[in-house]
Write a protein that holds these residues in place. Structure first.
Motif, PDB file in Angstrom:
ATOM      1  N   CYS A  54       0.824  -1.221   0.000  1.00 40.68           N
ATOM      2  CA  CYS A  54       0.000   0.000   0.000  1.00 40.68           C
ATOM      3  C   CYS A  54       0.858   1.272   0.000  1.00 40.68           C
ATOM      4  O   CYS A  54       0.720   2.112  -0.883  1.00 40.68           O
ATOM      5  CB  CYS A  54      -0.928  -0.039   1.216  1.00 40.68           C
ATOM      6  SG  CYS A  54      -1.986   1.397   1.387  1.00 40.68           S
ATOM      7  N   GLY A  98      -5.649   6.138   4.266  1.00 42.99           N
ATOM      8  CA  GLY A  98      -4.712   6.309   5.365  1.00 42.99           C
ATOM      9  C   GLY A  98      -5.196   5.548   6.596  1.00 42.99           C
ATOM     10  O   GLY A  98      -6.059   4.694   6.510  1.00 42.99           O
ATOM     11  N   THR A 129     -12.540   1.221   9.144  1.00 36.59           N
ATOM     12  CA  THR A 129     -11.475   0.263   8.829  1.00 36.59           C
ATOM     13  C   THR A 129     -10.166   0.808   9.372  1.00 36.59           C
ATOM     14  O   THR A 129      -9.814   1.957   9.098  1.00 36.59           O
ATOM     15  CB  THR A 129     -11.335   0.066   7.307  1.00 36.59           C
ATOM     16  OG1 THR A 129     -12.588  -0.349   6.788  1.00 36.59           O
ATOM     17  CG2 THR A 129     -10.317  -1.021   6.994  1.00 36.59           C
ATOM     18  N   ASN A 131      -5.922  -0.191  10.981  1.00 37.00           N
ATOM     19  CA  ASN A 131      -4.858  -1.181  11.165  1.00 37.00           C
ATOM     20  C   ASN A 131      -4.800  -1.661  12.616  1.00 37.00           C
ATOM     21  O   ASN A 131      -3.984  -2.520  12.947  1.00 37.00           O
ATOM     22  CB  ASN A 131      -3.500  -0.641  10.693  1.00 37.00           C
ATOM     23  CG  ASN A 131      -3.022   0.571  11.477  1.00 37.00           C
ATOM     24  OD1 ASN A 131      -3.365   0.757  12.639  1.00 37.00           O
ATOM     25  ND2 ASN A 131      -2.213   1.408  10.836  1.00 37.00           N
ATOM     26  N   SER A 153      -7.505  -4.602   9.834  1.00 37.19           N
ATOM     27  CA  SER A 153      -6.650  -5.259   8.841  1.00 37.19           C
ATOM     28  C   SER A 153      -5.531  -5.991   9.563  1.00 37.19           C
ATOM     29  O   SER A 153      -4.851  -5.413  10.410  1.00 37.19           O
ATOM     30  CB  SER A 153      -6.065  -4.214   7.888  1.00 37.19           C
ATOM     31  OG  SER A 153      -7.118  -3.509   7.277  1.00 37.19           O
ATOM     32  N   ILE A 222      -8.546 -10.953   1.137  1.00 40.04           N
ATOM     33  CA  ILE A 222      -8.629 -10.005   0.019  1.00 40.04           C
ATOM     34  C   ILE A 222      -7.544 -10.335  -0.998  1.00 40.04           C
ATOM     35  O   ILE A 222      -6.362 -10.441  -0.625  1.00 40.04           O
ATOM     36  CB  ILE A 222      -8.414  -8.551   0.513  1.00 40.04           C
ATOM     37  CG1 ILE A 222      -9.396  -8.220   1.644  1.00 40.04           C
ATOM     38  CG2 ILE A 222      -8.574  -7.563  -0.617  1.00 40.04           C
ATOM     39  CD1 ILE A 222      -9.254  -6.808   2.164  1.00 40.04           C
ATOM     40  N   VAL A 227      -3.965  -1.680  -7.103  1.00 34.40           N
ATOM     41  CA  VAL A 227      -4.308  -0.280  -6.851  1.00 34.40           C
ATOM     42  C   VAL A 227      -3.034   0.568  -6.892  1.00 34.40           C
ATOM     43  O   VAL A 227      -1.977   0.108  -6.470  1.00 34.40           O
ATOM     44  CB  VAL A 227      -4.994  -0.093  -5.483  1.00 34.40           C
ATOM     45  CG1 VAL A 227      -6.465  -0.367  -5.573  1.00 34.40           C
ATOM     46  CG2 VAL A 227      -4.356  -0.953  -4.433  1.00 34.40           C
ATOM     47  N   GLY A 364      -9.831   1.994   1.418  1.00 34.56           N
ATOM     48  CA  GLY A 364     -10.019   0.678   0.800  1.00 34.56           C
ATOM     49  C   GLY A 364     -11.429   0.402   0.379  1.00 34.56           C
ATOM     50  O   GLY A 364     -12.296   1.208   0.501  1.00 34.56           O
TER      51      GLY A 364
HETATM   52  N1  SAM Z   1      -5.248   1.928   7.301  1.00 30.22           N
HETATM   53  C1  SAM Z   1      -6.481   1.242   7.386  1.00 30.22           C
HETATM   54  C2  SAM Z   1      -6.275  -0.258   7.280  1.00 30.22           C
HETATM   55  O1  SAM Z   1      -5.210  -0.691   6.854  1.00 30.22           O
HETATM   56  O2  SAM Z   1      -7.222  -0.971   7.603  1.00 30.22           O
HETATM   57  C3  SAM Z   1      -7.533   1.706   6.392  1.00 30.22           C
HETATM   58  C4  SAM Z   1      -7.075   2.053   4.999  1.00 30.22           C
HETATM   59  S1  SAM Z   1      -6.440   0.675   4.056  1.00 30.22           S
HETATM   60  C5  SAM Z   1      -6.036   1.472   2.544  1.00 30.22           C
HETATM   61  C6  SAM Z   1      -7.933  -0.219   3.723  1.00 30.22           C
HETATM   62  C7  SAM Z   1      -7.779  -1.651   3.305  1.00 30.22           C
HETATM   63  O3  SAM Z   1      -7.155  -1.699   2.042  1.00 30.22           O
HETATM   64  C8  SAM Z   1      -6.932  -2.517   4.227  1.00 30.22           C
HETATM   65  O4  SAM Z   1      -7.665  -3.653   4.634  1.00 30.22           O
HETATM   66  C9  SAM Z   1      -5.771  -2.905   3.366  1.00 30.22           C
HETATM   67  O5  SAM Z   1      -5.278  -4.171   3.699  1.00 30.22           O
HETATM   68  C10 SAM Z   1      -6.360  -2.861   1.990  1.00 30.22           C
HETATM   69  N2  SAM Z   1      -5.378  -2.723   0.917  1.00 30.22           N
HETATM   70  C11 SAM Z   1      -4.413  -1.778   0.780  1.00 30.22           C
HETATM   71  N3  SAM Z   1      -3.687  -1.983  -0.341  1.00 30.22           N
HETATM   72  C12 SAM Z   1      -4.206  -3.086  -0.941  1.00 30.22           C
HETATM   73  C13 SAM Z   1      -3.906  -3.815  -2.122  1.00 30.22           C
HETATM   74  N4  SAM Z   1      -2.898  -3.453  -2.927  1.00 30.22           N
HETATM   75  N5  SAM Z   1      -4.667  -4.896  -2.429  1.00 30.22           N
HETATM   76  C14 SAM Z   1      -5.696  -5.267  -1.624  1.00 30.22           C
HETATM   77  N6  SAM Z   1      -6.032  -4.618  -0.496  1.00 30.22           N
HETATM   78  C15 SAM Z   1      -5.292  -3.553  -0.147  1.00 30.22           C
END
Ligand code: SAM
Ligand code: SF4
Ligand code: SF4
Length: 364
Positions: A54, A98, A129, A131, A153, A222, A227, A364
């Motif tokens: 990410c 974020g 959502t 971390n 997550s 997931i 992205v 996400g």
């Molecule tokens: N920081 C928070 C978190 O990690 O839960 C919220 C924002 S994060 C961008 C939201 C979700 O997007 C998380 O569950 C993360 O694992 C998922 N995510 C981020 N990059 C990803 C990717 N390249 N492919 C799949 N899921 C992704």
């Protein structure tokens, strides 16, 4: 942008298409007949983690320019826009980033959003959502503020794997403590998101399934998505949902569950011999664009109609220029009416190098 498939380009609709037919009322539908049902609100573009898929730390280092505070929507601005979206039929709000919990005084925003009501007077489905790293101090305050549900997550229970994936050597025990704090504060069942990356955390699939079942959490696997551009995504790093389900089924025995509602993104499964549920979000191997009812509001107030969008539509400008609710409504309806996004269904070599927004910027 030579060679781009025009149907992928949100700028493609003609300006004339954006004009609302006179007297139009009722829920706005996009070009593929999808309504606007969910709004994901990114409250910050910042994060204390540097997950490799990410915000890889090589790119998002000390010198990276995140949004200055003046460009980030205030809580009042977020609440105002959310209110307009809800009046347009949005029933579900997901607060994200974020990392949403790094935004100061977040429970205050949650309280403002929790006070919103649907047109029929019913409460919204208000979720977050995270971390999980700041849940120990904040879970109780979020609960008291009216947050309905939490998704955490968590990509592995194995400390070394987790520390490597979050990019800051953060111990898994502290996220598990945050999860415990959320449960103690009355949240539950919690949803747990696990991004699966081939060769990185595949061996964590079964331990995560056993743990989540024992603890009563709903686990969602997931598929690793393409992205943004900074994660260097490759198709061979995606573990297809069918393989994940097959692995769990072989050991624990699964049966399919019907969707909770139209447009649910996860394929759901229950354990054959008792309680527990797992789901897979197969955005790459089995795209679900045809039922995608989600809009995204970035921290700087841009409206995105797809996770893979080239750009969004600025709502902060009109908001700060004093636009009336009716003007904001018209702007949102105009964007949604011409929406034709279905990136995941069109994903191919032709889409691989298109510019697109990073995940942490729109949530996400
Ligand atoms: N920081 C928070 C978190 O990690 O839960 C919220 C924002 S994060 C961008 C939201 C979700 O997007 C998380 O569950 C993360 O694992 C998922 N995510 C981020 N990059 C990803 C990717 N390249 N492919 C799949 N899921 C992704
Ligand atoms: Fe931060 Fe969430 Fe992205 Fe990880 S997935 S870097 S926790 S925003
Ligand atoms: Fe929705 Fe875009 Fe994802 Fe398709 S690719 S499901 S339209 S966000």
């Amino acid at each position: 942008m030579a060679g781009m498939n025009p149907s992928l380009d949100p700028a493609a609709p003609l300006a004339a298409d954006r004009a609302e037919p006179a007297g139009a009322t009722g829920p706005v539908l996009d070009r593929l007949g999808r309504r606007l049902h969910d709004l994901r609100i990114s409250v910050t573009d910042r994060c204390n983690f540097r997950c490799t898929y990410c915000m890889p730390r090589e790119i998002y280092g000390r010198d990276f320019a995140f949004l200055p505070r003046s460009e980030v929507l205030s809580f009042e601005e977020i609440e105002r826009l959310a209110r307009v979206f809800v009046a347009e039929g949005v029933e579900k709000l997901r607060v994200t980033g974020g990392e949403p919990l790094v935004r100061r005084d977040l429970p205050d925003l949650i309280a403002m959003l929790a006070a919103l009501r649907r047109a029929d007077g019913g409460p919204l489905d208000l979720t977050l959502t995270t971390n999980g790293s700041a849940l120990r101090p904040l879970a109780g305050l979020l609960r008291d503020a009216g947050l309905g549900r939490i998704t955490v997550s968590l990509d592995s229970l194995d400390d070394a794997t987790f520390r490597a994936m979050n990019g800051i050597d953060y111990p898994v025990a502290r996220v598990l403590d945050g999860i415990a704090a959320a449960t103690e504060s009355g949240f539950g069942p919690l949803k747990i998101n696990m991004v699966v990356r081939r060769g990185i955390n595949e061996t964590s699939i079964l331990p995560m399934a056993r743990w989540a079942r024992r603890e009563g959490h709903i686990l969602r696997f997931i598929e690793y998505m393409d992205v943004g551009h900074s994660n260097g995504w490759r198709l061979d790093e995606v573990v297809p949902a069918s393989e994940i389900v097959g692995l769990i089924h072989a050991e624990l025995g699964l049966e399919p569950l019907p969707p909770n509602y139209t447009g649910e993104v996860a394929d759901r499964w229950c354990y054959r011999d008792g309680d527990g549920e797992v789901g897979v979000i197969a955005s790459v191997s089995q795209p679900f664009c045809s039922s995608c009812t989600r809009a995204r509001l970035s921290a700087e107030g841009k409206l995105y109609t797809c996770l893979f969008a080239l750009d969004g539509t600025d709502l902060r400008g009109p908001l700060r220029d004093g636009a009336a609710d009716a003007e904001l409504t018209a702007a949102i309806r105009a964007v949604w009416r011409v929406r034709a996004d279905r990136y995941s269904e069109l994903r191919s070599e032709a889409t691989a190098n298109r510019p697109r927004i990073e995940m942490f910027a729109i949530g996400g």
